[in-house]
Design a protein around this motif. Structure first.
Motif, PDB file in Angstrom:
ATOM      1  N   ARG A  73      17.969  22.515 -12.594  1.00 26.89           N
ATOM      2  CA  ARG A  73      18.389  23.527 -11.627  1.00 26.89           C
ATOM      3  C   ARG A  73      19.868  23.823 -11.867  1.00 26.89           C
ATOM      4  N   THR A  74      20.229  25.056 -11.655  1.00 24.98           N
ATOM      5  CA  THR A  74      21.617  25.454 -11.870  1.00 24.98           C
ATOM      6  C   THR A  74      22.492  24.976 -10.725  1.00 24.98           C
ATOM      7  N   GLU A  75      23.713  24.631 -11.053  1.00 20.99           N
ATOM      8  CA  GLU A  75      24.666  24.288 -10.001  1.00 20.99           C
ATOM      9  C   GLU A  75      25.222  25.551  -9.354  1.00 20.99           C
ATOM     10  N   VAL A  76      25.482  26.572 -10.173  1.00 18.95           N
ATOM     11  CA  VAL A  76      26.005  27.846  -9.665  1.00 18.95           C
ATOM     12  C   VAL A  76      25.208  28.979 -10.306  1.00 18.95           C
ATOM     13  N   ALA A  99       0.835  -1.195   0.000  1.00 18.05           N
ATOM     14  CA  ALA A  99       0.000   0.000   0.000  1.00 18.05           C
ATOM     15  C   ALA A  99       0.872   1.247   0.000  1.00 18.05           C
ATOM     16  N   ASP A 100       0.450   2.245  -0.765  1.00 19.94           N
ATOM     17  CA  ASP A 100       1.202   3.486  -0.866  1.00 19.94           C
ATOM     18  C   ASP A 100       0.747   4.450   0.219  1.00 19.94           C
ATOM     19  N   GLY A 101       1.594   5.391   0.530  1.00 21.32           N
ATOM     20  CA  GLY A 101       1.273   6.467   1.443  1.00 21.32           C
ATOM     21  C   GLY A 101       2.071   7.687   1.051  1.00 21.32           C
ATOM     22  N   VAL A 102       1.683   8.852   1.562  1.00 21.73           N
ATOM     23  CA  VAL A 102       2.363  10.105   1.252  1.00 21.73           C
ATOM     24  C   VAL A 102       2.974  10.651   2.527  1.00 21.73           C
ATOM     25  N   SER A 103       4.185  11.156   2.425  1.00 22.89           N
ATOM     26  CA  SER A 103       4.851  11.756   3.581  1.00 22.89           C
ATOM     27  C   SER A 103       5.260  13.183   3.272  1.00 22.89           C
ATOM     28  N   LEU A 104       5.375  13.971   4.325  1.00 27.88           N
ATOM     29  CA  LEU A 104       5.866  15.342   4.236  1.00 27.88           C
ATOM     30  C   LEU A 104       6.969  15.496   5.266  1.00 27.88           C
ATOM     31  N   SER A 105       8.129  15.942   4.817  1.00 32.54           N
ATOM     32  CA  SER A 105       9.246  16.140   5.733  1.00 32.54           C
ATOM     33  C   SER A 105       9.930  17.459   5.440  1.00 32.54           C
ATOM     34  N   GLN A 106      10.730  17.889   6.377  1.00 35.10           N
ATOM     35  CA  GLN A 106      11.468  19.143   6.230  1.00 35.10           C
ATOM     36  C   GLN A 106      12.948  18.855   6.148  1.00 35.10           C
ATOM     37  N   SER A 107      13.630  19.619   5.298  1.00 35.97           N
ATOM     38  CA  SER A 107      15.053  19.424   5.114  1.00 35.97           C
ATOM     39  C   SER A 107      15.684  20.767   4.811  1.00 35.97           C
ATOM     40  N   THR A 108      16.944  20.742   4.462  1.00 37.54           N
ATOM     41  CA  THR A 108      17.624  21.938   3.955  1.00 37.54           C
ATOM     42  C   THR A 108      18.283  21.593   2.637  1.00 37.54           C
ATOM     43  N   ILE A 109      18.486  22.597   1.838  1.00 41.69           N
ATOM     44  CA  ILE A 109      19.137  22.392   0.545  1.00 41.69           C
ATOM     45  C   ILE A 109      20.147  23.512   0.340  1.00 41.69           C
ATOM     46  N   SER A 110      21.292  23.145  -0.194  1.00 44.09           N
ATOM     47  CA  SER A 110      22.345  24.126  -0.448  1.00 44.09           C
ATOM     48  C   SER A 110      22.380  24.489  -1.920  1.00 44.09           C
ATOM     49  N   TRP A 111      22.647  25.740  -2.187  1.00 46.79           N
ATOM     50  CA  TRP A 111      22.776  26.221  -3.554  1.00 46.79           C
ATOM     51  C   TRP A 111      23.914  27.221  -3.602  1.00 46.79           C
ATOM     52  N   SER A 112      24.715  27.110  -4.637  1.00 43.14           N
ATOM     53  CA  SER A 112      25.853  28.016  -4.799  1.00 43.14           C
ATOM     54  C   SER A 112      25.535  29.101  -5.812  1.00 43.14           C
ATOM     55  N   GLU A 152      29.088  23.157 -23.165  1.00 43.27           N
ATOM     56  CA  GLU A 152      28.928  23.291 -21.725  1.00 43.27           C
ATOM     57  C   GLU A 152      30.277  23.181 -21.013  1.00 43.27           C
ATOM     58  N   THR A 153      30.454  24.054 -20.018  1.00 44.98           N
ATOM     59  CA  THR A 153      31.702  24.080 -19.257  1.00 44.98           C
ATOM     60  C   THR A 153      31.421  23.713 -17.799  1.00 44.98           C
ATOM     61  N   ASP A 154      32.461  23.521 -17.045  1.00 46.39           N
ATOM     62  CA  ASP A 154      32.355  23.249 -15.621  1.00 46.39           C
ATOM     63  C   ASP A 154      31.802  24.499 -14.920  1.00 46.39           C
ATOM     64  N   ALA A 155      30.641  24.353 -14.271  1.00 47.63           N
ATOM     65  CA  ALA A 155      29.963  25.511 -13.695  1.00 47.63           C
ATOM     66  C   ALA A 155      30.791  26.196 -12.617  1.00 47.63           C
ATOM     67  N   ARG A 156      31.643  25.452 -11.933  1.00 46.48           N
ATOM     68  CA  ARG A 156      32.435  26.048 -10.860  1.00 46.48           C
ATOM     69  C   ARG A 156      33.728  26.683 -11.367  1.00 46.48           C
ATOM     70  N   LYS A 157      34.212  26.187 -12.483  1.00 49.51           N
ATOM     71  CA  LYS A 157      35.420  26.781 -13.062  1.00 49.51           C
ATOM     72  C   LYS A 157      35.089  27.908 -14.030  1.00 49.51           C
ATOM     73  N   ASP A 158      33.938  27.827 -14.648  1.00 49.82           N
ATOM     74  CA  ASP A 158      33.514  28.853 -15.609  1.00 49.82           C
ATOM     75  C   ASP A 158      32.043  29.182 -15.365  1.00 49.82           C
ATOM     76  N   PRO A 159      31.717  29.888 -14.289  1.00 50.05           N
ATOM     77  CA  PRO A 159      30.323  30.211 -14.002  1.00 50.05           C
ATOM     78  C   PRO A 159      29.741  31.117 -15.086  1.00 50.05           C
ATOM     79  N   ASN A 160      28.668  30.683 -15.710  1.00 53.48           N
ATOM     80  CA  ASN A 160      27.971  31.517 -16.685  1.00 53.48           C
ATOM     81  C   ASN A 160      26.512  31.107 -16.709  1.00 53.48           C
ATOM     82  N   GLU A 161      25.685  32.007 -17.220  1.00 50.01           N
ATOM     83  CA  GLU A 161      24.243  31.790 -17.181  1.00 50.01           C
ATOM     84  C   GLU A 161      23.722  30.869 -18.282  1.00 50.01           C
TER      85      GLU A 161
END
Length: 477
Positions: free
Chosen positions: A107-110, A30-43, A336-345
Motif C-alpha cells: 500500500r502506498t504511504e502517500v 482452539a482458534d476462532g474468528v473475529s470481526l471488528s470495525q476500525s478506522t484507517i488513515s491514508w495520506s 526509492e525516495t521518502d514518500a513525504r518529501k518526494d511524493p511520486n507514483e
C-alpha cells in the motif's frame, strides 16, 4: 512432532531430513474468528475531482499532503489479520501473517495522482492505494477503484466470518477516453471475503451478474499489489522478489518490448519467462502478459527471497485465464525516495492481475441474465523458494535429483495432522507423520537408493485419517 524414518534411511536421517518442530496440534488453543470495525488513515497529495470523478486540471499540489480517514473492517484468526476498506474501491487492503508478523500486500504511504489526460485510464487519471480489489467493466483499473462499495456481514460465528462488498455499474464518465466502453453496463458485482478458524489463508469469491435480457461486453480483472514478507509499517516489494507462475512464455505490448530484451525468444511475439520472473530484471515500468494465457494453471504470486515469504493466489484460472504483470521497474526500489518529501507514483511493488480475458481491451461477453463466479484463495507461504503445485489445502515445491527427493510445503490448515509419503515405483522412500510448522514452513529430504526403477517420484500428503490433500509427481533429474 512425530518423526519416524523408515529403517533404511535412519542412519543418515540427520544429514538429509529437516523439519521444524512446533507444539503438538492438540496442545494448541482452539482458534476462532473475529470481526471488528476500525478506522484507517491514508495520506495523499492535494488534488480535486469533479462530480463524475474526473480530475480537475491545475488542482495537483505535491507540496501539500492531505490525510484521509476510512472506515475499516478487520477479520482475524490465529494466523491472519485482514483489513478491508469498502469505502475506497472495495479492497482487501492488508493481510498480516501473524506467525511472522509480516505484511503480504503493498500500500502506498502517500497517494499521488498520475496519467492525467493520457488517455490510459477510464477517468483519464489514476491514483494507487494498494491491496487486492476487483476491477470492471473496463481494463486498466476499471471504473470502481475509487468508489464506495456497500458492506454487509453475511455470516459471523466463531468458526467463520464472511462479509461482502458490492456495487452496481449504473454510472458512466462522460469524458472517458475512446477505447473504453460507453455508458453504464448494469453489471452487479459482489466481492465475498471469508476467513475461517484454523485456516492460514483468506478465501474470496467475486460474483458478477448481468440483470439484463441482452449480453454485455465487459472485462473483469482482479488487481493485486503484492509485497510479501514486508514490514507492516512500510510494505514494499524488495530486491529479492520473484514472480512465481506456472507459465513458460509471455508477450508484451509494443511499447513495453524492452522488458523482454534479456529473455530468449519463444516464437513470434513471445519470450521465455525466465529472467523477467525477478523484479531486479525489470528495466523500466511496463506490461507483460502470460502467453497465450494461464493455460489452466491454478496459481501465481510473489515470493520474497530475502526471507522466503510469499503470497500466492490459488484459483480456477480457466475462468480467469489472463495474467497481466506490471512493475514500475527495479529502479523504483533502488532509487526509492521518502514518500513525504518526494511524493511520486513510481514505488516498489509487483502488480499481478487475473482476468477473464487474455489481455487488456480484449473483451469478454456476459450472457443475458448470466453470472460469473470467481473463487480465489490467498495463501501466505514461509520457507518455500518456489511453488510447483497448490490447491486450497497445501502449497508444495517438489523436486528430485539422482541422489535425493526434496519437498518444501506450506499447510493452509497447520493444526491438521499430516502424513507425507514419497514413492518411486513400488518402493517407499519416505512415509511418516508430520506436523505443519506455520512459522517456518516444512522441508523434507530423503535419499533415492541406487538401482531403483522408474524416472518419477510420487508425493502424497494426507490427513492423519488418510484423506488425500495433495498429490504430485516429479521427474528425477
Amino acid at each position: 512432532m512425530t518423526i519416524r524414518a523408515p529403517s533404511f534411511v535412519a542412519t543418515v536421517l540427520s544429514a538429509i531430513f529437516a523439519l521444524h518442530a512446533v507444539p503438538d496440534a492438540a496442545a494448541q488453543p482452539a482458534d476462532g474468528v473475529s470481526l471488528s470495525q476500525s478506522t484507517i488513515s491514508w495520506s495523499t497529495v492535494k488534488y480535486a475531482t469533479d462530480a463524475e470523478n474526473g480530475f480537475v486540471s491545475g488542482s495537483l499540489d505535491k507540496n501539500a499532503i492531505v490525510d484521509r480517514t476510512f472506515k475499516a473492517h478487520v477479520l482475524e484468526n490465529r494466523y491472519l489479520k485482514v483489513t478491508l476498506v469498502p469505502e475506497f474501491g472495495g479492497r482487501i487492503l492488508s493481510i498480516i501473517y501473524k506467525p511472522t508478523g509480516h505484511e503480504q500486500l503493498y500500500r502506498t504511504e502517500v497517494g499521488v495522482p498520475y496519467g492525467m489526460t493520457g488517455g490510459v485510464f477510464y477517468y483519464d487519471w489514476l491514483m494507487v492505494y494498494g491491496g487486492i480489489f476487483p476491477t470492471f467493466p473496463d481494463p486498466e483499473h476499471g471504473r470502481t477503484w475509487l468508489k464506495p462499495w456497500d458492506f454487509k456481514v453475511v455470516e459471523e460465528s466463531a468458526g467463520e466470518v464472511t462479509v461482502s462488498m458490492s456495487i452496481k455499474d449504473d454510472f458512466a464518465y462522460s469524458a472517458a477516453p475512446a477505447q473504453f466502453l460507453k455508458g453504464a453496463t448494469g453489471i452487479e458485482a459482489t466481492y465475498y471475503v471469508t476467513l475461517k478458524a484454523d485456516r492460514a489463508a483468506l478465501d474470496a469469491r467475486v460474483v458478477l451478474k448481468n440483470p439484463q435480457n441482452r449480453s454485455i461486453d465487459y472485462e473483469y480483472w482482479t488487481c493485486t499489489t503484492l509485497a510479501p514478507g514486508s514490514d507492516p509499517d512500510n510494505p514494499r516489494t524488495t530486491g529479492g522478489a520473484e514472480i512465481v507462475a506456472p507459465i513458460e512464455a509471455y508477450s508484451t505490448p509494443r511499447w513495453s518490448a524492452n522488458l523482454s530484451e534479456s529473455d530468449e525468444r519463444a516464437g513470434a511475439g513471445r519470450s521465455r519467462f525466465e529472467k523477467l520472473r525477478y523484479f531486479r530484471n525489470w528495466p523500466t515500468m511496463g506490461i507483460a502478459y502470460a502467453a497465450p494465457d494461464m493455460q489452466g494453471g491454478n496459481f501465481w504470486g510473489v515470493i520474497n527471497h530475502d526471507n522466503e515469504e510469499g503470497i500466492i493466489r490459488i484459483a480456477d484460472n480457466k475462468v480467469t485465464r489472463g495474467l497481466k504483470m506490471w512493475t514500475w521497474g527495479f529502479s523504483s526500489f533502488t532509487n526509492e525516495t521518502d514518500a513525504r518529501k518526494d511524493p511520486n507514483e513510481a514505488r516498489p511493488y509487483v502488480e499481478l492481475w487475473a482476468g477473464v480475458s487474455d489481455q487488456f481491451f480484449h473483451r469478454a461477453q456476459l450472457p443475458a441474465r448470466g453470472e460469473v463466479s470467481i473463487p480465489e484463495t490467498y495463501s501466505p507461504t514461509v520457507g518455500m523458494s518456489n511453488v510447483t503445485a497448490a490447491n486450497e489445502n497445501i502449497l508444495i515445491n517438489f523436486s528430485a535429483e539422482a541422489a535425493s527427493v526434496d519437498l518444501q510445503f506450506f499447510s493452509i490448515e497447520p493444526a491438521t495432522p499430516l502424513r507425507v509419503t514419497f514413492k518411486r515405483g513400488d518402493a517407499t522412500l519416505f512415509s511418516d507423520a508430520v506436523t505443519a510448522d506455520p512459522k517456518n514452513g516444512n522441508r523434507i529430504s530423503a535419499p533415492i537408493p541406487t538401482g531403483g526403477s522408474g524416472e518419477q517420484v510420487r508425493l502424497t500428503i494426507t490427513t492423519g485419517e488418510g484423506k488425500e490433500l495433495i498429490a504430485a509427481e516429479t521427474r528425477i533429474k
